[in-house]
Design an enzyme around this catalytic site. Structure first.
Site, mmCIF file in Angstrom:
data_model
loop_
_atom_site.group_PDB
_atom_site.id
_atom_site.type_symbol
_atom_site.label_atom_id
_atom_site.label_comp_id
_atom_site.label_asym_id
_atom_site.label_seq_id
_atom_site.Cartn_x
_atom_site.Cartn_y
_atom_site.Cartn_z
ATOM 1 N N LYS A 177 -37.941 1.315 -27.011
ATOM 2 C CA LYS A 177 -37.409 0.700 -25.793
ATOM 3 C C LYS A 177 -36.615 1.673 -24.934
ATOM 4 C CE LYS A 177 -37.900 -4.097 -27.026
ATOM 5 N NZ LYS A 177 -37.292 -5.408 -27.302
ATOM 6 N N ARG B 220 -39.042 -4.904 -35.891
ATOM 7 C CA ARG B 220 -40.366 -4.930 -35.261
ATOM 8 C C ARG B 220 -40.627 -3.567 -34.637
ATOM 9 N NH1 ARG B 220 -42.504 -5.794 -30.147
ATOM 10 N NH2 ARG B 220 -44.385 -7.099 -30.008
#
Length: 308
Positions: free
Chosen positions: A225, A265
């Protein structure tokens, strides 16, 4: 509450003695880190099986990009992308999660063998989602969400990001429970990167204990991210591309596992699978430090390897 007991068990899923690793299969042409790489059904199933071989405990299949600015796909297209991949992986014995905001996709995925519904909107995007999941008796991930990101970083303003995210997640969990989903099937996710900037994401990671205090297993989805790119680049340089953030992702996985997260994840599984196993080994060793026969001497007192 110990970290291990705080990690929690999700009814309807296997139980792991450490933080679980959720591998990502994006069946999309436009996901931020790997869009288009696994768009073909055969390639996507093969990739999911490869992630399991590398150490993934479950695989999250999604047919719609949730990156900022992404355009929503229609229902028929999402079903066409997702259902064959879910069916293919489930038929190979893989524990499959479906990443969707649509009740119809969740319902058909569960019928095709999915074991978990991972809705980034926490049931807000589709009013039919909670009834569908409740009727199926499936586990459900409730993520912190403040709306679609088509317009950029929607409502990403906080006075106290930890308190506000915890309070908003608590309210959403209460709504999910009121809708009939069992408490032991609810997972929470702080929604890193969704209506949050890098500083918000880092503060949330530093206070995972506050999220665990909600009383439900915690999923941390930090993989590749933007905030990791900002950390790696520093204040002046351009962030590295998403696929060059995997070592940083594994570092977050180790921190999340140590804090007591139920699962992480990730796109690249192997390094994170190693990281969570090391974290678990260190947890296990903590109770043996003063066991009978354990060495508690100064460094090097009893071992030539201690000399420097």
């Amino acid at each position: 509450m110990s970290k291990q007991s705080g990690r929690g068990r999700v009814t309807g899923l296997p139980e792991w003695d450490r933080c679980a690793v959720m591998g990502v299969v994006n069946v999309t042409p436009d996901s931020f880190s790997d869009g288009g790489r696994w768009f073909d059904t055969t390639a996507a199933v093969k990739h999911g099986l490869a992630l399991v071989a590398e150490g993934a405990d479950l695989v999250d299949v999604g047919g719609e990009s949730t990156r900022p600015g992404a355009t929503r796909v229609d229902e028929a297209e999402e079903l066409k992308r997702v259902i064959p991949v879910v069916r293919g992986l489930a038929s190979e014995g893989v524990t499959v999660s479906v990443d969707t905001m649509r009740a119809s996709v969740a319902e058909q995925s569960l019928a095709a063998g999915a074991a978990l519904v991972n809705d980034v909107s926490g049931g807000l995007a589709d009013p039919a989602m909670i009834p569908v999941v409740a009727a199926a008796g499936a586990p459900f991930v409730v993520m912190h969400w403040r709306g679609f990101l088509a317009g950029g970083n929607v409502k990403g303003v906080y006075d106290d990001v930890v308190t506000e995210v915890v309070d908003e997640l608590h309210a959403r969990v209460e709504a999910v429970l009121a809708g009939g989903i069992a408490p032991d099937r609810v997972v929470v996710d702080p929604g890193l990167g969704f209506s949050k900037d890098a500083e918000h994401d880092l503060v949330l990671l530093a206070h995972l204990d506050r999220l665990l205090a909600l009383g439900h297993p915690l999923l941390v989805a930090a993989s590749r991210k933007r905030f990791l790119g900002r950390v790696l680049a520093g204040p002046e340089a351009a962030p590295p591309p998403a696929r060059e953030r995997d070592a940083a992702t594994a570092a977050v996985s180790a921190l999340a596992a140590h804090a007591g997260a139920w699962a992480v994840r990730v796109h690249e599984v192997r390094a994170t699978a190693d990281a969570v196993r090391v974290s678990r080994a260190v947890e296990g060793a903590r109770g043996t430090a003063h066991a009978p026969g354990a060495h508690t001497s100064e460094r090097g007192a009893h071992s030539p390897e201690g000399a420097r």
